[in-house]
Design a protein around this motif. Sequence first.
Motif, short mmCIF file in Angstrom:
data_model
loop_
_atom_site.label_atom_id
_atom_site.label_comp_id
_atom_site.label_asym_id
_atom_site.label_seq_id
_atom_site.Cartn_x
_atom_site.Cartn_y
_atom_site.Cartn_z
N GLY A 65 0.79 -1.26 0.00
CA GLY A 65 0.09 0.18 0.14
C GLY A 65 1.09 1.29 -0.07
N LEU A 66 0.05 2.42 -0.27
CA LEU A 66 0.73 3.73 -0.03
C LEU A 66 0.98 4.05 1.23
CD1 LEU A 66 -1.51 5.65 -2.66
CD2 LEU A 66 0.76 4.59 -2.96
N SER A 67 2.39 4.69 1.42
CA SER A 67 2.72 5.12 2.69
C SER A 67 1.77 6.19 3.27
CB SER A 67 4.04 5.89 2.55
OG SER A 67 4.46 6.52 3.55
N GLY A 68 1.31 5.94 4.61
CA GLY A 68 0.32 6.67 5.09
C GLY A 68 -1.28 6.50 4.66
N ASN A 69 -1.43 5.43 3.75
CA ASN A 69 -2.73 5.30 3.37
C ASN A 69 -2.85 3.64 3.03
OD1 ASN A 69 -5.42 5.42 2.61
ND2 ASN A 69 -5.24 7.09 1.16
N SER A 70 -2.75 2.93 3.97
CA SER A 70 -2.75 1.42 3.67
C SER A 70 -4.22 1.14 3.17
CB SER A 70 -2.86 0.83 5.04
OG SER A 70 -3.71 1.11 5.80
N SER A 71 -5.10 1.63 2.83
CA SER A 71 -6.38 1.34 2.41
C SER A 71 -6.29 1.33 0.60
CB SER A 71 -7.70 2.10 2.63
OG SER A 71 -7.21 3.46 2.20
N ILE A 72 -5.31 2.21 0.15
CA ILE A 72 -4.68 1.98 -1.35
C ILE A 72 -3.54 1.31 -1.48
CG2 ILE A 72 -4.49 3.44 -3.18
CD1 ILE A 72 -5.88 5.94 -1.74
N PHE A 73 -3.59 0.09 -1.97
CA PHE A 73 -2.40 -0.86 -2.37
C PHE A 73 -2.63 -1.20 -3.78
CE2 PHE A 73 -5.64 -2.80 0.41
CZ PHE A 73 -6.28 -3.67 -0.49
N LEU A 74 -1.70 -1.97 -4.16
CA LEU A 74 -1.36 -2.16 -5.49
C LEU A 74 -2.45 -3.02 -5.96
CD1 LEU A 74 0.56 -1.93 -7.91
CD2 LEU A 74 1.73 -3.78 -7.20
N PHE A 75 -3.02 -4.08 -5.15
CA PHE A 75 -3.81 -5.00 -5.73
C PHE A 75 -5.22 -4.10 -6.19
CE2 PHE A 75 -8.00 -6.89 -4.53
CZ PHE A 75 -8.09 -7.90 -5.34
N ARG A 76 -5.65 -3.26 -5.54
CA ARG A 76 -6.92 -2.38 -5.84
C ARG A 76 -6.70 -1.69 -7.07
NH1 ARG A 76 -9.10 -0.86 0.28
NH2 ARG A 76 -9.90 -3.04 0.77
N ILE A 77 -5.09 -0.98 -7.13
CA ILE A 77 -4.95 -0.29 -8.63
C ILE A 77 -5.14 -1.04 -9.72
CG2 ILE A 77 -3.06 1.07 -9.32
CD1 ILE A 77 -2.09 2.01 -6.52
N LEU A 78 -4.33 -2.37 -9.42
CA LEU A 78 -4.45 -3.37 -10.77
C LEU A 78 -5.95 -3.59 -11.03
CD1 LEU A 78 -1.16 -5.50 -10.06
CD2 LEU A 78 -1.49 -3.34 -11.49
N LEU A 79 -6.57 -3.77 -10.04
CA LEU A 79 -8.15 -4.04 -10.01
C LEU A 79 -8.95 -3.09 -11.02
CD1 LEU A 79 -9.77 -6.95 -9.14
CD2 LEU A 79 -10.77 -5.34 -7.62
N LEU A 80 -8.70 -1.91 -10.58
CA LEU A 80 -9.29 -0.80 -11.33
C LEU A 80 -8.91 -0.75 -12.70
CD1 LEU A 80 -11.40 1.62 -10.85
CD2 LEU A 80 -9.09 2.90 -10.14
N LEU A 81 -7.38 -0.88 -12.94
CA LEU A 81 -7.31 -0.97 -14.18
C LEU A 81 -7.90 -1.92 -15.13
CD1 LEU A 81 -3.38 0.41 -13.51
CD2 LEU A 81 -5.46 1.66 -14.47
N HIS A 82 -7.85 -3.14 -14.36
CA HIS A 82 -8.31 -4.45 -15.16
C HIS A 82 -9.60 -4.46 -15.54
CE1 HIS A 82 -9.32 -8.73 -15.57
NE2 HIS A 82 -8.10 -8.79 -16.13
N VAL A 83 -10.46 -3.78 -15.07
CA VAL A 83 -11.94 -3.88 -15.01
C VAL A 83 -12.18 -3.73 -16.62
CG1 VAL A 83 -14.12 -3.01 -14.61
CG2 VAL A 83 -12.67 -3.91 -12.94
N PRO A 84 -11.91 -2.34 -16.96
CA PRO A 84 -12.20 -1.73 -18.40
C PRO A 84 -11.63 -2.93 -19.54
CG PRO A 84 -10.78 -0.35 -17.60
CD PRO A 84 -11.15 -1.36 -16.47
#
Length: 462
Positions: free
Chosen positions: A67-86
């Motif tokens: 995850g991002l420093s200082g914001n553990s709710s935003i991490f690489l899995f969710r970023i890739l998931l968001l990019l993967h959907v479209p």
Amino acid sequence: MVKYWKMIVFIVMLGLGVVAAMLNSIGILMAVCIMLIPLIFLLDLEKIEYILWIGIVITSFFGSYLGLSGNSSIFLFRILLLLHVPLFLWSVSRNRLGYSKIEKVIVILIVLWLFGNVASMLWASYISATFRYLYFVFEAGYLMMITLYHVRSKKDLAIVTYFISAVYGFCLVIGMIEVLTGWHMSLSGNVLEYTQERHKYRPAGLQYNYNDFGAFLVMFLPLVVWGIHTWRWRGKYLFIAAVIGISGFLVINTFSRVSMIMLIVEVVLLLVLWFRVWGVIASFVGLLVVVSINVLQLGAANSSLFTDVISAFTEKGNSTSERMMMYQKTMQIISDSHFLGIGVGNVPIALNNSIMGHGTLSNAYRAPHNFILESVGNIGLWSSFLFAVVVIALILSVKYLWMHMQNGFFAVIPVLVVAEFLSASVGISTIIEIRFLWIALGLVLAIVCNQAFWRRDGKWEF
């Protein structure tokens, strides 16, 4: 000229990504998105979509650790998931999602389950709790569908198994360090919540608590063993023995009763299906050895493995009583809702209020430790669509085992994974947030539904 133009675009976007990452922590998110854009110019969309899927599988095990420093709710899995959907929707528009009738039925059932969760928001009392739960429901359904879509043969399964095996080996190393030293990962429940001395040496790996870790080890052990067995190196059996031995040791130290039982079943089936009569003999001999040896001093406080196993089944009376009480309270919630459910994500809050005798300003929640009851309590009869998916997977897994018994251990993998999924649904507080369970269920659906796995010409055999 076209190649030079693509290279210029790549260099410019890469430079912007580096600058964005240097600005602040949110810039890392921008950098990932910016640096992925050039891939559209350098690769075709189908390859990008496939690479993102592999990335989703790998990062799903690490969660907030990436995850991002200082914001553990935003991490690489969710970023890739968001990019993967479209990209996935675009890929599905060009290729069929289901190649067989049973695959199409499963996809329809998953979609209906997702729709039922959304529809239940209309009568939910705690709207704020629904959005968080709905996100995890979307994750679960999406992970099953993209896994079913991508794993079309044993070759595809072998590729994803190699990546899972690498993560599995990494977790074994972490688990051994935890048991022998008492050190834990920064986001482990042993650091954040379970601070008692008796939890100090219980392994959690990349998971939050030891029950989740035990389920992870048992869930993927058959698949990892099969993956190692496909190696062409003769020393592969030493690796198989080491993986099974270390996994067994760590499962015992998690004190997870369900995981221990499943581990015994897996090891016995492994011996019987691979070594036939000698496997049966080895199972009995191994059992006698384990029972007779009470001098193996490993882990914390000089406790033996044998003592740990006995205490795991005899010293959890309070835990069992508490779970039975939560089951009764949850069934009362279901009865009061007349099997319509009280709204997605509302059962944990209602259960906590029922146990405490009053509500809380923060809407504190308590998971019922039974996913079946939790699902029925949340969305009522809509949950039957998901249960139908699991039942279909179980029936087809048994059929696959019956028809392919001669293929040895691989034939029993689907049955074992479904059995572990069902056991985890009562062994873990709530499985909706445990991503690896839904990936594993997707792999089972791919094996038992795709025709490539049913071929008799040996094309996909190793």
